[in-house]
Design an enzyme around this catalytic site. Structure first.
Site, short mmCIF file in Angstrom:
data_model
loop_
_atom_site.label_atom_id
_atom_site.label_comp_id
_atom_site.label_asym_id
_atom_site.label_seq_id
_atom_site.Cartn_x
_atom_site.Cartn_y
_atom_site.Cartn_z
CB CYS A 162 -0.97 0.00 1.18
SG CYS A 162 -2.19 -1.32 1.04
CG HIS B 164 -3.05 3.83 1.73
ND1 HIS B 164 -3.57 3.40 0.53
CD2 HIS B 164 -3.11 2.77 2.58
CE1 HIS B 164 -3.92 2.12 0.66
NE2 HIS B 164 -3.66 1.72 1.89
CG ASN C 179 -6.52 -0.52 1.05
OD1 ASN C 179 -5.83 -0.08 0.13
ND2 ASN C 179 -6.01 -0.99 2.17
N1 COA Z 1 -18.38 -7.95 9.26
C1 COA Z 1 -18.81 -8.22 10.49
N2 COA Z 1 -18.00 -8.60 11.49
C2 COA Z 1 -16.70 -8.69 11.21
C3 COA Z 1 -16.16 -8.41 9.94
C4 COA Z 1 -17.06 -8.03 8.94
N3 COA Z 1 -16.66 -7.73 7.69
N4 COA Z 1 -14.83 -8.57 9.98
C5 COA Z 1 -14.51 -8.93 11.23
N5 COA Z 1 -15.64 -9.01 11.97
C6 COA Z 1 -15.78 -9.39 13.38
C7 COA Z 1 -14.63 -10.21 13.90
O1 COA Z 1 -14.81 -11.57 13.56
C8 COA Z 1 -14.73 -9.99 15.39
O2 COA Z 1 -15.76 -10.79 15.88
P1 COA Z 1 -15.58 -11.49 17.36
O3 COA Z 1 -15.46 -10.35 18.30
O4 COA Z 1 -16.83 -12.27 17.46
O5 COA Z 1 -14.35 -12.29 17.23
C9 COA Z 1 -15.24 -8.54 15.47
O6 COA Z 1 -15.77 -8.21 14.18
C10 COA Z 1 -14.15 -7.56 15.82
O7 COA Z 1 -13.04 -7.89 15.00
P2 COA Z 1 -11.77 -6.97 14.95
O8 COA Z 1 -10.82 -7.49 13.91
O9 COA Z 1 -11.26 -6.71 16.32
O10 COA Z 1 -12.47 -5.64 14.41
P3 COA Z 1 -11.87 -4.22 14.31
O11 COA Z 1 -12.67 -3.25 15.06
O12 COA Z 1 -10.39 -4.22 14.51
O13 COA Z 1 -12.13 -3.92 12.76
C11 COA Z 1 -10.87 -3.93 10.74
C12 COA Z 1 -11.58 -4.78 11.78
C13 COA Z 1 -10.22 -4.87 9.72
C14 COA Z 1 -11.87 -3.04 10.06
C15 COA Z 1 -9.80 -3.08 11.46
O14 COA Z 1 -9.01 -3.89 12.30
C16 COA Z 1 -8.94 -2.36 10.50
O15 COA Z 1 -9.37 -1.50 9.79
N6 COA Z 1 -7.62 -2.66 10.50
C17 COA Z 1 -6.70 -2.05 9.61
C18 COA Z 1 -6.82 -2.74 8.30
C19 COA Z 1 -6.14 -2.00 7.20
O16 COA Z 1 -6.32 -0.83 7.04
N7 COA Z 1 -5.36 -2.74 6.44
C20 COA Z 1 -4.73 -2.26 5.29
C21 COA Z 1 -3.54 -1.46 5.65
S1 COA Z 1 -2.84 -0.90 4.16
#
Ligand code: COA
Length: 325
Positions: A115, A252, A282
């Site tokens: 990214c 980004h 993204n």
């Molecule tokens: N829909 C519904 N629930 C979802 C889900 C989706 N698409 N994806 C994950 N979950 C669930 C998980 O399974 C978890 O459930 P649990 O509590 O029963 O285990 C819950 O949501 C929380 O998961 P978590 O990963 O802690 O959520 P979060 O608040 O961290 O949000 C992201 C997840 C991916 C949105 C977040 O971590 C994020 O944006 N991270 C950065 C990712 C990124 O930008 N990557 C690219 C960098 S270039």
């Protein structure tokens, strides 16, 4: 004192026709529009058609950038294409772009920093132009992340989209003071200790497969804001400026919450932040040039504006760039 600056002559972009909404994704995996919007700010993303490759998106973005710049393809002697989703393992997707544009001189190569790819590509092209090795560059970010997603993994498949963006950079002699146009600074970082937090579980040398994107989302989130803001503070210090001097912050586009938190920590006013993540998702290395093309086309981004770019991604890699448009 005269110095060579890399000045942006124009920008362009291309998004595949097919739009995939959150509602459609909710019909395939256990997710909802509400969850995706609340956690990421994403509402929809574009998906490349069958037979539509990264090079096809890149060629369209490159042609749009050349037209916007008002320059002929034959004046380009360098193409740097940032991608993690090349058409083939080799040759570089950049040579397909070069060939499609009928350019048979100079150099074209791909660059892979996930990214952060566009910032790395911009820094590379800028250094080549300032050294005098090349005169005019196409810097492209192009991706088809839809091809490396596990469409059964709701934690990742809702986040990414396909697209391409490009800029034309021209080597111009200038006095080298901040008010003049061009790339003012680039700061690049990486730290391989974090490589298992965001990676693809395949490749030619390891599995002989393309593989799928795997991510520890919470871990990426935890590091993102600190890394982004550190490398932006480096850019501010190097140029003797503060957040107040910035006209546009074009980060980004991974996640609205990361963008908002970074802007807040740096005291960048919300109205200066260009956001496209809601419509593009993204798009990895393509997200910054796509956002530049959007802000240029809608009239926000004007000649002489001070623009701050940043990105963070797999590796981890991260970086910032400051340029006067
Ligand atoms: N829909 C519904 N629930 C979802 C889900 C989706 N698409 N994806 C994950 N979950 C669930 C998980 O399974 C978890 O459930 P649990 O509590 O029963 O285990 C819950 O949501 C929380 O998961 P978590 O990963 O802690 O959520 P979060 O608040 O961290 O949000 C992201 C997840 C991916 C949105 C977040 O971590 C994020 O944006 N991270 C950065 C990712 C990124 O930008 N990557 C690219 C960098 S270039």
């Amino acid at each position: 004192m005269t110095a060579i600056r890399s000045v942006v002559l124009g920008c362009g972009s291309y998004l595949p026709e097919r739009i995939l909404t959150n509602a459609e994704l909710a019909a395939k995996v256990a997710t909802s529009d509400e969850w995706i919007v609340q956690r990421t700010g994403i509402r929809e993303r574009h998906i490349a058609a069958q037979g539509e490759f990264t090079s096809h998106l890149a060629i369209k973005a490159a042609r749009a950038a050349l037209a916007h710049a008002g320059v002929d393809a034959q004046s380009i002697d360098l193409i740097v294409l940032a991608t993690s989703t090349p058409d083939n393992t080799f040759p570089a997707t950049a040579v397909s772009v070069q060939n499609a544009l009928d350019i048979h001189h100079g150099a074209a190569f791909d660059l892979q920093a996930v990214c952060t790819g566009f910032i790395y590509a911009l820094a590379s092209a800028d250094n080549f132009l300032r050294s005098g090795a090349f005169k005019r560059a196409l810097v492209i970010g192009a991706e088809t992340f839809s091809r490396i997603l596990d469409w059964n993994d709701r934690g990742t498949c809702v986040l990414f989209g396909d697209g391409a963006g490009a800029i034309v950079l021209d080597a111009q002699p200038q006095s080298g003071t901040t008010p003049e146009r061009g790339v003012l600074s680039t700061h690049l970082r990486s730290d391989g200790r974090h490589k298992s937090k965001l990676y693809v579980d395949g490749g030619p040398s390891s599995s002989q497969t393309v593989g799928h994107l795997r991510m520890e989302g919470r871990e990426v989130f935890k590091h993102a804001v600190g890394m982004i803001t550190d490398v932006i503070v480096d850019a501010f210090k190097a140029n003797g400026i503060t957040a107040d001097d910035i006209d546009w912050f074009e980060p980004h586009q991974a996640n609205k919450r990361i963008i908002d938190a970074s802007a807040h920590k740096l005291h960048i006013a919300p109205q200066k932040v260009v956001l496209t993540v809601d419509r593009h998702g993204n798009t990895s290395a393509a997200s910054i040039p796509l956002a530049l093309a959007v802000a240029s086309a809608d009239g926000r981004l004007k000649k002489g504006d001070l623009v701050l770019l940043e990105a963070m991604g797999g590796g981890f890699t991260w970086g910032s760039a400051l340029l006067r448009w």
